[in-house]
Write a protein that holds these residues in place. Structure first.
Motif, PDB file in Angstrom:
ATOM      1  N   VAL A  64       0.827  -1.209   0.000  1.00 26.25           N
ATOM      2  CA  VAL A  64       0.000   0.000   0.000  1.00 26.25           C
ATOM      3  C   VAL A  64       0.861   1.258   0.000  1.00 26.25           C
ATOM      4  O   VAL A  64       0.591   2.214  -0.736  1.00 26.25           O
ATOM      5  N   VAL A  65       1.905   1.272   0.809  1.00 26.80           N
ATOM      6  CA  VAL A  65       2.664   2.513   0.996  1.00 26.80           C
ATOM      7  C   VAL A  65       3.812   2.694   0.006  1.00 26.80           C
ATOM      8  O   VAL A  65       4.295   3.815  -0.186  1.00 26.80           O
ATOM      9  N   LEU A  66       4.265   1.621  -0.625  1.00 29.90           N
ATOM     10  CA  LEU A  66       5.439   1.719  -1.490  1.00 29.90           C
ATOM     11  C   LEU A  66       5.298   2.697  -2.660  1.00 29.90           C
ATOM     12  O   LEU A  66       6.252   3.432  -2.950  1.00 29.90           O
ATOM     13  N   PRO A  67       4.168   2.741  -3.370  1.00 31.12           N
ATOM     14  CA  PRO A  67       4.111   3.659  -4.522  1.00 31.12           C
ATOM     15  C   PRO A  67       4.424   5.113  -4.171  1.00 31.12           C
ATOM     16  O   PRO A  67       5.257   5.752  -4.831  1.00 31.12           O
ATOM     17  N   ASP A  68       3.783   5.657  -3.148  1.00 36.23           N
ATOM     18  CA  ASP A  68       4.044   7.046  -2.762  1.00 36.23           C
ATOM     19  C   ASP A  68       5.420   7.200  -2.133  1.00 36.23           C
ATOM     20  O   ASP A  68       6.078   8.243  -2.289  1.00 36.23           O
TER      21      ASP A  68
END
Length: 279
Positions: free
Chosen positions: A204-208
């Protein structure tokens, strides 16, 4: 059954993380400015990724077996809470004055001043011990020893992962790889749902994070690391936990002398993996 529970943990973590991200972007506690920081490249980022990761990994961990769900949720929320204390209330100039790393915080304590980082270390140690006690239920000297060992491992993992949160995506990548490693080999079955919760939260957090828009901060890195610590308790008994703790302590002490970033940049394979996914 374990495969189904692991898949459920990944899905629960992803669902909770996406929902938490939507809510926090709309209504950031204290306003968006409270969470804004400057990253290593001098660009503005938000620390809201930390609460998102915490919500995600906690939701995923709650799908684990009854022996592990409560311990992991306690470890994650406790570590995140004390991480948030450091993220949001650290005194201006404290790091520049030398209050960074275990050595810096201990030096400040010897001068009679407890930094927010020192409170974080103490708090994560206490919640790690509490999480281990939930698992071990110490009623005998042997169980008490296992509780102390387990508490140190949970707290050590929470602190160690935070030391990797220096470049976009690095800490989340390390967490995902560590989680994957905990799912292999004999005795790995109870650790798999907890590892799945970590992987789901990281996805969930990796893209941003990789894009340089946000970072885990102490809040998120401590939460993910703490759940990895509980997964390590599920994966190994006393001997394996002692070895894992030795590795964690060794890396933590090494970080006081050696820059992880310099080591990674000096190794071509590590450098390419570290940069993978960044713009």
């Amino acid at each position: 059954m374990t495969l189904l529970r692991t898949a459920l943990a990944v899905a629960a973590a992803r669902g909770a993380g996406v929902r938490a991200g939507d809510v926090l972007r709309e209504h950031p506690p204290g306003g968006p400015g409270r969470w804004e920081r400057t990253n290593h490249a001098g660009r503005p980022v938000t620390l809201l990724e930390g609460p998102v990761a915490t919500a995600a990994v906690t939701a995923g961990a709650l799908t684990a077996g009854p022996r592990w769900a409560g311990a992991a949720a306690l470890a994650a929320t406790g570590a995140a809470g004390f991480g948030a204390l450091d993220d949001l209330t650290e005194r201006r100039g404290e790091r520049d004055a030398g209050a960074r790393g275990l050595k810096g915080h201990l030096a400040a304590a010897r001068r009679g001043r407890l930094t927010t980082g020192a409170w974080k270390v103490l708090g994560i140690g206490a919640t790690g011990l509490a999480a281990a006690a939930v698992v071990e239920r110490p009623r005998t000297p042997a169980a008490a020893l296992d509780t102390l060992l387990g508490g140190a491992l949970v707290a050590g993992c929470a602190n160690l992962l935070n030391l990797f949160d220096l470049r976009p995506g690095r800490a989340a990548k390390v967490a995902a790889v560590a989680a994957a490693c905990l799912t292999t080999g004999p005795g790995a079955r109870p650790a798999r749902p907890l590892a799945g919760a970590v992987v789901g939260a990281c996805s969930v957090v990796l893209p941003d994070d990789l894009a340089g828009r946000s970072m885990l901060g102490d809040t998120g890195a401590n939460a993910l690391g703490a759940v990895l610590g509980v997964a390590a308790l599920a994966r190994w008994r006393r001997q394996g936990r002692a070895v894992a703790l030795g590795v964690v302590v060794g890396l933590t002490l090494a970080s006081e002398k050696v820059s992880f970033s310099r080591v990674i940049e000096a190794q071509p394979l590590l450098r390419e993996l570290d940069r993978l996914g960044r713009p």
